[in-house]
Motif scaffolding. Sequence first.
Motif, PDB file in Angstrom:
ATOM      1  N   LYS A 161      -0.739  44.353  -1.318  1.00 40.25           N
ATOM      2  CA  LYS A 161      -0.466  45.591  -2.040  1.00 40.25           C
ATOM      3  C   LYS A 161       0.522  46.427  -1.237  1.00 40.25           C
ATOM      4  O   LYS A 161       0.388  46.594  -0.036  1.00 40.25           O
ATOM      5  CB  LYS A 161      -1.772  46.375  -2.218  1.00 40.25           C
ATOM      6  CG  LYS A 161      -1.561  47.754  -2.843  1.00 40.25           C
ATOM      7  CD  LYS A 161      -2.854  48.524  -2.865  1.00 40.25           C
ATOM      8  CE  LYS A 161      -2.601  49.945  -3.365  1.00 40.25           C
ATOM      9  NZ  LYS A 161      -3.826  50.760  -3.321  1.00 40.25           N
ATOM     10  N   GLY A 162       1.506  46.952  -1.917  1.00 40.89           N
ATOM     11  CA  GLY A 162       2.480  47.803  -1.243  1.00 40.89           C
ATOM     12  C   GLY A 162       3.654  47.069  -0.653  1.00 40.89           C
ATOM     13  O   GLY A 162       4.608  47.674  -0.202  1.00 40.89           O
ATOM     14  N   ASP A 163       3.587  45.723  -0.609  1.00 42.67           N
ATOM     15  CA  ASP A 163       4.739  44.966  -0.126  1.00 42.67           C
ATOM     16  C   ASP A 163       5.912  45.167  -1.065  1.00 42.67           C
ATOM     17  O   ASP A 163       5.751  45.246  -2.282  1.00 42.67           O
ATOM     18  CB  ASP A 163       4.414  43.470  -0.065  1.00 42.67           C
ATOM     19  CG  ASP A 163       3.600  43.103   1.154  1.00 42.67           C
ATOM     20  OD1 ASP A 163       3.173  44.033   1.852  1.00 42.67           O
ATOM     21  OD2 ASP A 163       3.389  41.911   1.392  1.00 42.67           O
ATOM     22  N   GLU A 164       7.089  45.255  -0.503  1.00 41.82           N
ATOM     23  CA  GLU A 164       8.303  45.332  -1.302  1.00 41.82           C
ATOM     24  C   GLU A 164       9.113  44.074  -1.029  1.00 41.82           C
ATOM     25  O   GLU A 164       9.218  43.634   0.110  1.00 41.82           O
ATOM     26  CB  GLU A 164       9.117  46.569  -0.934  1.00 41.82           C
ATOM     27  CG  GLU A 164      10.371  46.727  -1.765  1.00 41.82           C
ATOM     28  CD  GLU A 164      11.197  47.915  -1.323  1.00 41.82           C
ATOM     29  OE1 GLU A 164      11.216  48.919  -2.040  1.00 41.82           O
ATOM     30  OE2 GLU A 164      11.814  47.836  -0.237  1.00 41.82           O
ATOM     31  N   PHE A 165       9.667  43.514  -2.078  1.00 39.23           N
ATOM     32  CA  PHE A 165      10.380  42.245  -1.978  1.00 39.23           C
ATOM     33  C   PHE A 165      11.748  42.417  -2.630  1.00 39.23           C
ATOM     34  O   PHE A 165      11.851  42.860  -3.770  1.00 39.23           O
ATOM     35  CB  PHE A 165       9.557  41.180  -2.698  1.00 39.23           C
ATOM     36  CG  PHE A 165      10.145  39.806  -2.643  1.00 39.23           C
ATOM     37  CD1 PHE A 165      10.043  39.047  -1.501  1.00 39.23           C
ATOM     38  CD2 PHE A 165      10.796  39.270  -3.733  1.00 39.23           C
ATOM     39  CE1 PHE A 165      10.556  37.766  -1.450  1.00 39.23           C
ATOM     40  CE2 PHE A 165      11.318  37.997  -3.700  1.00 39.23           C
ATOM     41  CZ  PHE A 165      11.196  37.242  -2.553  1.00 39.23           C
ATOM     42  N   VAL A 166      12.812  42.097  -1.895  1.00 40.21           N
ATOM     43  CA  VAL A 166      14.170  42.255  -2.398  1.00 40.21           C
ATOM     44  C   VAL A 166      14.874  40.910  -2.365  1.00 40.21           C
ATOM     45  O   VAL A 166      14.903  40.251  -1.322  1.00 40.21           O
ATOM     46  CB  VAL A 166      14.973  43.276  -1.545  1.00 40.21           C
ATOM     47  CG1 VAL A 166      16.358  43.498  -2.151  1.00 40.21           C
ATOM     48  CG2 VAL A 166      14.223  44.595  -1.431  1.00 40.21           C
ATOM     49  N   CYS A 167      15.389  40.497  -3.505  1.00 38.05           N
ATOM     50  CA  CYS A 167      16.189  39.276  -3.594  1.00 38.05           C
ATOM     51  C   CYS A 167      17.657  39.700  -3.556  1.00 38.05           C
ATOM     52  O   CYS A 167      18.130  40.424  -4.436  1.00 38.05           O
ATOM     53  CB  CYS A 167      15.875  38.532  -4.889  1.00 38.05           C
ATOM     54  SG  CYS A 167      16.812  37.015  -5.081  1.00 38.05           S
ATOM     55  N   ILE A 168      18.377  39.269  -2.516  1.00 37.73           N
ATOM     56  CA  ILE A 168      19.741  39.733  -2.277  1.00 37.73           C
ATOM     57  C   ILE A 168      20.738  38.615  -2.564  1.00 37.73           C
ATOM     58  O   ILE A 168      20.618  37.519  -2.006  1.00 37.73           O
ATOM     59  CB  ILE A 168      19.914  40.210  -0.817  1.00 37.73           C
ATOM     60  CG1 ILE A 168      18.861  41.268  -0.470  1.00 37.73           C
ATOM     61  CG2 ILE A 168      21.323  40.756  -0.587  1.00 37.73           C
ATOM     62  CD1 ILE A 168      18.742  41.521   1.023  1.00 37.73           C
ATOM     63  N   ASP A 169      21.682  38.894  -3.424  1.00 38.98           N
ATOM     64  CA  ASP A 169      22.804  37.984  -3.660  1.00 38.98           C
ATOM     65  C   ASP A 169      23.932  38.449  -2.741  1.00 38.98           C
ATOM     66  O   ASP A 169      24.750  39.286  -3.104  1.00 38.98           O
ATOM     67  CB  ASP A 169      23.227  38.059  -5.135  1.00 38.98           C
ATOM     68  CG  ASP A 169      24.409  37.135  -5.446  1.00 38.98           C
ATOM     69  OD1 ASP A 169      24.957  36.537  -4.507  1.00 38.98           O
ATOM     70  OD2 ASP A 169      24.797  37.043  -6.619  1.00 38.98           O
TER      71      ASP A 169
END
Length: 451
Positions: A161-169
Amino acid sequence: GVHNQHHEYHRAHGYRERKGRKMSAVTTVPTSLLQALKAVHRDIFCVDLKQNTANYLFSEQEIDTATIPQWDSFFYEYSHFMFEKHRNQALAIMSCSGLRMHYETGQERFTLEYPYRDGKEQRWLSFNVVIESGVIAYVTVSHASQDEFLRKLADRYVHNKGDEFVCIDAMNDRYIVMDGPESGTQVMTNICIGYKAAMERYVKRYVAEEDTAWILEAANLTCVKEELREKKLYSFSCGEEDEHGQYVRKLWQYRYYDEVSQIILLRRMDITESYKEQQKLMEELHQVREAAQRDSLTGVFNHKATGERISQELEHNNDCGALLFLDLDNFKQVNDIFGHQAGDEALRRAVGIMRHELDGEIYYIGRIGGDEFVIFLPHIGRQDAAEYYAHRICYNLQTLSVGLHSFHQLSASIGIAIAPHDGRTYGTLLRRADERAYHAKNSGKNRYASR
């Protein structure tokens, strides 16, 4: 474009065409089911692993023939749109020998996923393989939508909970953000342009001021890619301010999903509680180390720590400073007349006088013997300045008392050594100061000597 090339491949290899009709499926299926298959799958193949032949069971587009005489050669052409690195991997796995090897190692079912370029767009393709008896393989090729792709990434990497996940191109400076809340994984499927600018805005807005400068450097994509060339996981932590203005600690973890297409995954986790525990443990360890360096009676540095600290100061301060060797006069008489308890308190009071007279100056005090102390003043390089402090300490030690006892007979003989004139090391300075303290004691006590 992909299927037009399939048609040319079929004709070039003499595939039998069925005149009068095009095929969307080999068998007759209801229109509703056919539409459902088209919505999900691209192609379905049945591969004979012994004969190296195959048949289309389904294709989203019309094909000329369902028969594929040579599966390995066909798949070589079929995979032309993939990145070279991925294509080579897929060719090795999806060949008849590769599929048999997977079956023999217990992998009867597996899925391969690869990104590919469709113009300027990044897309994903999924190969789902089921092998029966090591003889027949069913290969289902599906388009993986952006949302499906992100959900699979989230299921794999977003855990708390609270994790942030960013997929970067990284190739196109674009990104997509996802969160890991209590119920499921929410996926924000809108592609945002300008990761670099957004990251800089975020850092300046939320990251603690003392961490801002180095985080801007550490989170720069150029730096991230350089780090990921050498290791699979690149991570660091920093202090941040949450939406309530409270201090939190965040761990940033970067990894490549795919190096060829420059897809980088960033996971940001709240590690505030574990960070606090770690800081508490470090503080406890620091206290333990400090206690090991301190004289238990007076609280000043012990014999070993005194030499280490002064040696470090000399090294960092270009071998400059003043060292005072202080020997308490008549201390044995205090112990003999008033007892050891009063003697111990007298030592503590003597240290208190030294601290008071040195207040405002940077100093180190160490107890190196029963009634012997060393004082080091790293910013004092003149003899007269050192003599001033020696005089003040000698004068005030005469007034020392404990309860109703006044120790008029207690005084100090002090020897002074100045670095670098009298030496550049702790050992040399200590010997010079000790010799001068001995001279002061033989000259009548309650005095200092600097020559």
